[in-house]
Design a protein around this motif. Structure first.
Motif: not given
Length: 558
Positions: A281-282, A305-307, A338-339, A375-378
């Motif tokens: 978280g930055d 990732s937050f992008e 992630a979205f 990797s991917v988070c849904l």
């Protein structure tokens, strides 16, 4: 009890690399005991649904004992289940069921802070000389009685609260009821490693580590400098929060944190085929931290990732810049993209609300997500195309939203119950009043309306996840040939034997794209539109094509 699965040489120790992880927010997944709140038995009941979707693992948000002031992210007992979710036997049953379906289970460990009702904190605050007096971040007041420094809480206000027993301030990056642990104390570190071991022994396949860069603060408690206005952004905290006004050099992101992460990784390596994804978280240093935390084989496996969790819909140019920066600033890292998640407005609303062709847009963007290196988070419900729920102030539960209402309405809108059956009470989530109301707009998007519909968003997710499994290069291959031309973004995923050109039209107008290899062929014709004839690819608005390149030679670094 030890529920570890017996490993065989055929098990992929790097299963996490390129894995698709489905996030479950347990309060809102399935209620089985009639209290209006989801539980572990409900997750177990619905694991076949997750398995049929085609993901590799399940990340479960916190279910530990908690006063629930931040809905489980304030832990009062790390090694037990909160009764509202069930008990340890229910957890063991869930692990067994998941493993029988071929699913991994990752649990959300919140190590940076505890609840103020945790026994550790009760002892720590009782005096300045007890055995745990320095297990939390305590500091004397300044001579004028004010807080030790200018650090701010993400949830609003100072990051310090006065304790009348010790007559000192304690630090909290979040709610005042979430005191921060002192990771400079090795006994604290060891106790948290013992917590991780407890769950590894119960058979978990890994951890999602909440706020992984918040574990340590500056020993000298130096003030954070101001952040220039032009450098502020709202990727971590909403724009109305003064947290964004500071350059967070000293309240988090400390270099000593890496030493603890290496200790945690060494522990996890005692248990084959385990993995951790850290939430970084930055708003200023995220990519550097991601690179530092995941490089080599002695730190974290991947970082969150937050992008693409930002409010503005990503243009082709924005995506190109993000991936270019990622390649340059974090070349040795492994990201988890992630979205949507439990902390942000659902991307079906953030990005797609203004689209007349909303479903086409969501299909195109999901295809993009699942072709990225990493990797991917849904997040639960995105496979249904769920929009953000409109939760009234009277129904609001989130303290973050209550604090900053109405400019920022909090996180409840993405946390409402999953709709399982269109015509059932509370859409089949519970037969009694639910902790948050089921959104009216969600009934028509319920699972039973989509699972047998060949044109539904759910069916599309099934298809694209199956496509990803059929093309392992999308999971573990390299990324190169990144290009942006107007509204068209393209990239190549390749390994030693395969190469796929992925082309995305992120715009309203049809486009034509030159494909040099004349014998190239579209391989995702059953998913999204596109025609390839004599080296020219024609793409409609908001669409994507994936093209097999039989003679690819890599001419650039990823």
């Amino acid at each position: 009890m030890n529920n570890q699965t017996t490993l065989t040489p055929s098990i992929d120790q790097d299963w996490w690399r390129g894995a698709v992880i489905y996030q479950v927010y347990p309060r809102s997944y399935q209620d089985t005991n009639g209290d209006g709140i989801g539980d572990l038995k409900g997750i177990t009941q619905r694991l076949p649904y997750i398995s049929a979707l085609g993901t590799d693992a399940v990340w479960i948000s916190p279910f530990f004992k908690s006063p629930m002031k931040d809905f489980g992210y304030d832990v009062s007992d790390y090694c037990d289940i909160d009764p509202m979710f069930g008990n340890l036997q229910d957890f063991d049953d869930m692990i067994e069921k998941a493993h029988s379906l071929g699913l991994k289970i990752m649990i959300d460990l919140v190590l940076s802070h505890t609840a103020d009702s945790h026994e550790w904190f009760k002892e720590s605050r009782s005096s300045k000389d007890n055995a745990k007096h320095d297990w939390y971040v305590w500091a004397d007041a300044k001579p004028d009685g004010s807080a030790p420094n200018n650090w701010l809480s993400i949830f609003g206000g100072p990051a310090w609260t006065w304790d009348t027993t010790r007559c000192q301030y304690y630090m909290h990056n979040f709610l005042t009821s979430q005191p921060d642990l002192n990771f400079h104390n090795m006994d604290v570190q060891q106790s948290l490693l013992d917590v991780a071991r407890f769950w590894l022994e119960r058979g978990v396949d890994g951890f999602r580590l909440d706020t992984i860069n918040f574990y340590m603060c500056d020993k000298q408690l130096r003030d954070n400098p101001a952040l220039p206005i032009e450098e502020r952004n709202d990727t971590i905290a909403p724009s109305v929060n003064p947290y964004n006004f500071q350059n967070h050099l000293y309240d988090k992101n400390q270099p000593e944190n890496i030493l603890f992460l290496e200790r945690l990784r060494a522990l996890m390596d005692e248990y084959p085929a385990r993995a951790a994804v850290g939430e970084v978280g930055d708003a200023q240093y995220g990519m550097k931290i991601l690179n530092d935390y995941t490089q080599g084989n002695s730190r974290m496996h991947m970082c969150y990732s937050f992008e693409f969790l930002s409010g503005k819909a990503p243009s082709a140019d924005y995506i190109f810049n993000v991936l270019s920066r990622f390649s340059k600033e974090a070349p040795n890292s492994w990201s988890c993209w992630a979205f949507s998640n439990h902390d942000v407005v659902r991307h079906a609303t953030r990005w797609a609300d203004n689209h007349t062709d909303k479903d086409d847009y969501l299909r195109m963007m999901t295809t993009f997500l699942l072709t990225l290196r990493g990797s991917v988070c849904l997040y639960q419900g995105e496979e249904l195309g769920l929009p953000e729920a409109d939760v009234s102030f009277d129904d609001l539960q989130d303290p973050y939203g209550i604090q900053f209402w109405p400019t920022f309405k909090g996180r409840d809108g993405c946390r409402t119950p999953i709709p399982w059956e269109k015509d059932a009470v509370n859409a089949g989530f519970s037969d009694t009043k639910t902790w948050l109301p089921v959104a009216e707009s969600h009934y028509a998007l319920s699972v039973d309306q989509q699972v047998n519909d060949s044109n539904s968003i759910y069916t599309f997710y099934q298809q694209i996840l199956s496509f990803r499994r059929e093309h392992p290069v999308l999971a573990k291959g390299e990324l190169s040939e990144l290009n942006c031309d107007g509204q068209v973004l393209s990239l190549v995923r390749h390994d030693d034997s395969n190469a796929l050109l992925c082309v995305f039209n992120i715009g309203n107008d049809p486009v034509e794209v030159n494909v040099p290899q004349k014998d190239a062929a579209i391989v995702n014709t059953h998913l999204v539109s596109g025609q390839l004839q004599e080296g020219t690819l024609t793409l409609g608005a908001w669409s994507a094509s994936i093209i097999e390149l039989p003679h690819f030679k890599n001419t650039s670094k990823r």
